[in-house]
Design an enzyme around this catalytic site. Structure first.
Site, PDB file in Angstrom:
ATOM      1  N   GLY A  10     -31.485   3.067 -97.210  1.00  0.00           N
ATOM      2  CA  GLY A  10     -30.621   1.908 -97.409  1.00  0.00           C
ATOM      3  C   GLY A  10     -31.278   0.628 -96.913  1.00  0.00           C
ATOM      4  N   ASP A  31     -30.849  11.048 -96.683  1.00  0.00           N
ATOM      5  CA  ASP A  31     -29.967  10.094 -97.378  1.00  0.00           C
ATOM      6  C   ASP A  31     -29.408  10.826 -98.592  1.00  0.00           C
ATOM      7  OD1 ASP A  31     -30.190   6.600 -97.525  1.00  0.00           O
ATOM      8  OD2 ASP A  31     -29.024   7.756 -98.966  1.00  0.00           O
ATOM      9  N   ASP A  58     -26.171  15.211 -97.719  1.00  0.00           N
ATOM     10  CA  ASP A  58     -24.981  14.482 -97.266  1.00  0.00           C
ATOM     11  C   ASP A  58     -24.778  14.829 -95.788  1.00  0.00           C
ATOM     12  OD1 ASP A  58     -22.451  13.628 -96.677  1.00  0.00           O
ATOM     13  OD2 ASP A  58     -21.462  14.674 -98.347  1.00  0.00           O
ATOM     14  N   SER A 124     -20.767  -2.462 -85.786  1.00  0.00           N
ATOM     15  CA  SER A 124     -20.578  -3.736 -86.481  1.00  0.00           C
ATOM     16  C   SER A 124     -19.760  -4.683 -85.627  1.00  0.00           C
ATOM     17  CB  SER A 124     -19.827  -3.448 -87.777  1.00  0.00           C
ATOM     18  OG  SER A 124     -19.312  -4.630 -88.317  1.00  0.00           O
ATOM     19  N   ALA A 125     -19.995  -5.970 -85.822  1.00  0.00           N
ATOM     20  CA  ALA A 125     -19.198  -6.991 -85.137  1.00  0.00           C
ATOM     21  C   ALA A 125     -17.722  -6.872 -85.487  1.00  0.00           C
ATOM     22  CB  ALA A 125     -19.705  -8.375 -85.542  1.00  0.00           C
ATOM     23  N   TYR A 148     -12.813   0.553 -93.027  1.00  0.00           N
ATOM     24  CA  TYR A 148     -14.245   0.572 -92.710  1.00  0.00           C
ATOM     25  C   TYR A 148     -14.455   0.244 -91.234  1.00  0.00           C
ATOM     26  CZ  TYR A 148     -18.895  -1.367 -92.007  1.00  0.00           C
ATOM     27  OH  TYR A 148     -20.127  -1.641 -91.479  1.00  0.00           O
ATOM     28  N   LYS A 152     -15.919   2.516 -87.752  1.00  0.00           N
ATOM     29  CA  LYS A 152     -16.945   2.117 -86.780  1.00  0.00           C
ATOM     30  C   LYS A 152     -16.383   2.237 -85.359  1.00  0.00           C
ATOM     31  CE  LYS A 152     -20.220   1.269 -89.586  1.00  0.00           C
ATOM     32  NZ  LYS A 152     -21.362   2.175 -89.621  1.00  0.00           N
ATOM     33  N   PHE A 177     -24.412  -8.215 -86.487  1.00  0.00           N
ATOM     34  CA  PHE A 177     -23.673  -9.339 -87.058  1.00  0.00           C
ATOM     35  C   PHE A 177     -24.003  -9.373 -88.566  1.00  0.00           C
ATOM     36  CE2 PHE A 177     -21.016 -11.080 -83.775  1.00  0.00           C
ATOM     37  CZ  PHE A 177     -21.322 -10.155 -82.782  1.00  0.00           C
ATOM     38  N   ASN A 198     -21.023  -9.346-100.552  1.00  0.00           N
ATOM     39  CA  ASN A 198     -21.486 -10.180 -99.438  1.00  0.00           C
ATOM     40  C   ASN A 198     -22.126 -11.467 -99.938  1.00  0.00           C
ATOM     41  OD1 ASN A 198     -22.109  -7.067 -98.189  1.00  0.00           O
ATOM     42  ND2 ASN A 198     -20.818  -8.471 -97.046  1.00  0.00           N
ATOM     43  N   LEU A 199     -22.162 -12.437 -99.045  1.00  0.00           N
ATOM     44  CA  LEU A 199     -22.554 -13.786 -99.452  1.00  0.00           C
ATOM     45  C   LEU A 199     -23.995 -13.882 -99.971  1.00  0.00           C
ATOM     46  CD1 LEU A 199     -21.867 -16.773 -99.647  1.00  0.00           C
ATOM     47  CD2 LEU A 199     -22.449 -17.000 -97.216  1.00  0.00           C
ATOM     48  N   ARG A 230     -20.612 -17.591 -89.772  1.00  0.00           N
ATOM     49  CA  ARG A 230     -21.103 -16.269 -89.402  1.00  0.00           C
ATOM     50  C   ARG A 230     -22.440 -16.396 -88.691  1.00  0.00           C
ATOM     51  NH1 ARG A 230     -16.714 -15.606 -90.638  1.00  0.00           N
ATOM     52  NH2 ARG A 230     -15.725 -14.093 -92.023  1.00  0.00           N
TER      53      ARG A 230
END
Ligand code: NAD
Ligand code: UFG
Length: 330
Positions: A10, A31, A58, A124-125, A148, A152, A177, A198-199, A230
Site C-alpha cells: 500500500g 498483502d 488476508d 491515526s490522528a 474506521y 483504530k 496525521f 482525500n484532498l 490539516r
C-alpha cells in the site's frame, strides 16, 4: 532486523519498505491486494535492487496468516494492513470491524505465540476525536465520528492490553496525521481506486484534467481563510518515523504523533500546488463534508524528544512529488 510488513504494497507500507531496505533491514511483505497491486512489488525491486519475499494473504484470516510465522522468525512487525476510507466505513461498518480489528487481533496473538517482541501499529490522528489542536499524546481519546476511527481506537486498546500482559511484547502506536507526496523516483505513490476521497489525490487528478474541478468542503470554518486546516506530512518523512520507532522501542506501550506540527489550509495547499508545479487546479467551494473537523494538527514534540525524529520535507516537496508521481504513472 527481520521485519514483517502487513499491507506493505500500500501507499505508506511501500515507502516504509524502501526506507527499511535502505537501512539494511530484511523485509517480508504480506498483502491481500484489496487496495494495491502486484506492480508495486516490481517497483520496489526497481528502487531498492532487492528481492522482497511476498505472500498474498488476508491477515484477518488466521489460517492464511499462521504459515507465515511458521516459515519465518521475525524481530518485528509493522502492521499497515487495513481498510481506510472513512465514508465507506460508515456504509459498511461490519466489514471495517471485521477486517481491521481481526487483523490486529490475529497479528498480536501470533506475535506473542511466536515470540515477536516489537509491534508497530498504523494508528491515526482520528483517534483524538474532536479536541483542540495541537493534539498531544497525553490527551484522553474521544469517540471518533466513524467506524474506521473506532477500529483504530479499538486496535490501540487491544495492543495496549496485550503488551501490558505479555512482556517483553512491546507496541508503538503511531498516530499519523495527513500523509501526502510520493517517493522521489516517482515509481511509488498514492494511487487510490476510483474517485479519490482525500484532498491531494483529488488535486492531482484535477490538475491532470481527469476530474473537472476540486470541491472545497466549506469556507466558513474559523481558520485563516475559512477552509479546513490539516497537518500534511511527506510520506517519506512518515516512513522514516517507523524506523525511529523500531530503533527506540523502550517500554511496553509507546505512543507517538507523526506530524509536522504545522497546520495548512485547503486553499494554501491548492495555491502551493499550483505555484510549485505551474499547473491550474480549478475549484469551487461547496458545503462542509459531514464529520470534518475545522483544525487538526500535531504536537510532534514527543517523537522529536524520544525518537530523535522530525520531518524535513516542505509542503512544496510534497506538492512536487505528488504531481511527479501522478504525471508519470496513474
Ligand atoms: P493503503 O490502502 O494504500 O494500504 C493498506 C494496504 O493493506 C493495501 O495494500 C491493502 O491491500 C492491504 N490490506 C487491507 N486489508 C488487508 C488484509 N485484511 N490483509 C492483507 N492486506 C490488507 O493505505 P495507506 O494509506 O498505506 O495506510 C496504511 C495504514 O495507515 C492503514 O492502516 C491506514 O488506516 C493507516 N492510516 C492511513 C492514513 C492516510 O491518510 N493514508 C492516515 C492515518 C492512518
Ligand atoms: N477536502 C476538500 N475537498 C476534497 C477532499 C478533502 O476540501 O475533495 C478537505 C477536507 O474537508 C479537509 C482536508 O481537505 O479539510 C483534508 O481532507 P482529507 O480527506 O484529505 O483528510 P482528512 O483529514 O479528512 O482525513 C485523513 C484520512 C483519515 C485519517 C486522518 C488523520 O483520510 O483516514 O486524515 O488526520 F484518519
Amino acid at each position: 532486523m527481520k521485519i514483517l510488513l502487513t499491507g506493505g504494497l500500500g501507499y505508506i507500507g511501500s515507502h516504509t519498505a524502501v526506507e527499511l531496505l535502505n537501512h539494511h533491514h530484511e523485509v517480508i511483505i504480506v498483502d491481500n491486494l484489496a487496495n494495491s497491486s502486484l506492480s508495486v512489488l516490481d517497483r520496489l525491486k526497481k528502487i531498492t535492487h532487492q528481492e522482497i519475499p511476498f505472500y498474498q494473504i488476508d491477515v484477518a484470516n488466521k489460517v492464511e496468516l499462521e504459515p507465515v510465522f511458521l516459515h519465518h522468525t521475525f524481530d518485528a512487525i509493522i502492521h499497515f494492513a487495513g481498510l481506510k476510507a472513512v465514508g465507506e466505513s460508515v456504509a459498511k461498518p461490519l466489514e471495517y470491524y471485521q477486517n481491521n480489528v481481526l487483523a490486529t487481533l490475529n497479528l498480536a496473538s501470533f506475535s506473542i505465540k511466536y515470540g515477536v517482541h516489537k509491534f508497530v501499529f498504523s494508528s491515526s490522528a482520528t483517534v483524538y476525536g474532536d479536541q483542540p489542536s495541537p493534539l498531544i499524546e497525553t490527551m484522553e481519546l474521544k469517540t471518533t465520528t466513524n467506524p474506521y476511527g473506532e477500529t483504530k481506537a479499538m486496535s490501540e486498546r487491544i495492543l495496549t492490553d496485550a503488551a501490558k500482559a505479555n512482556p517483553p511484547f512491546s507496541v508503538s502506536l503511531l498516530r499519523y496525521f495527513n500523509p501526502i507526496g510520493a517517493h522521489e523516483s516517482a515509481l511509488i505513490g498514492e494511487n487510490p481506486n476510483g474517485i479519490p476521497n482525500n484532498l491531494m489525490p483529488y488535486i492531482t487528478k484535477v490538475a491532470k484534467g481527469e476530474l473537472k474541478e476540486l470541491q472545497i468542503y466549506g469556507q466558513d470554518y474559523p481558520t485563516i481563510d475559512g477552509t479546513g486546516i490539516r497537518d500534511y506530512i511527506h510520506v517519506v518523512d512518515l516512513a522514516k518515523g517507523h524506523i525511529a520507532a523500531l530503533n527506540k522501542m523502550k517500554s511496553a506501550v509507546n505512543i507517538y504523533n507523526l506530524g509536522t506540527g504545522k497546520g495548512v489550509s485547503v486553499l494554501e495547499l491548492v495555491t502551493a500546488f499550483q505555484n510549485v508545479n505551474h499547473v491550474r487546479v480549478p475549484y469551487k467551494v461547496v458545503g462542509r463534508r459531514p464529520g470534518d473537523l475545522a483544525i487538526v494538527y500535531a504536537d510532534p514534540g514527543k517523537a522529536k524528544r524520544e525518537l530523535g525524529w522530525e520531518t524535513s520535507k516542505t509542503i512544496e516537496d510534497m506538492c512536487r512529488d505528488a504531481w511527479n508521481f501522478e504525471k508519470q504513472n496513474v
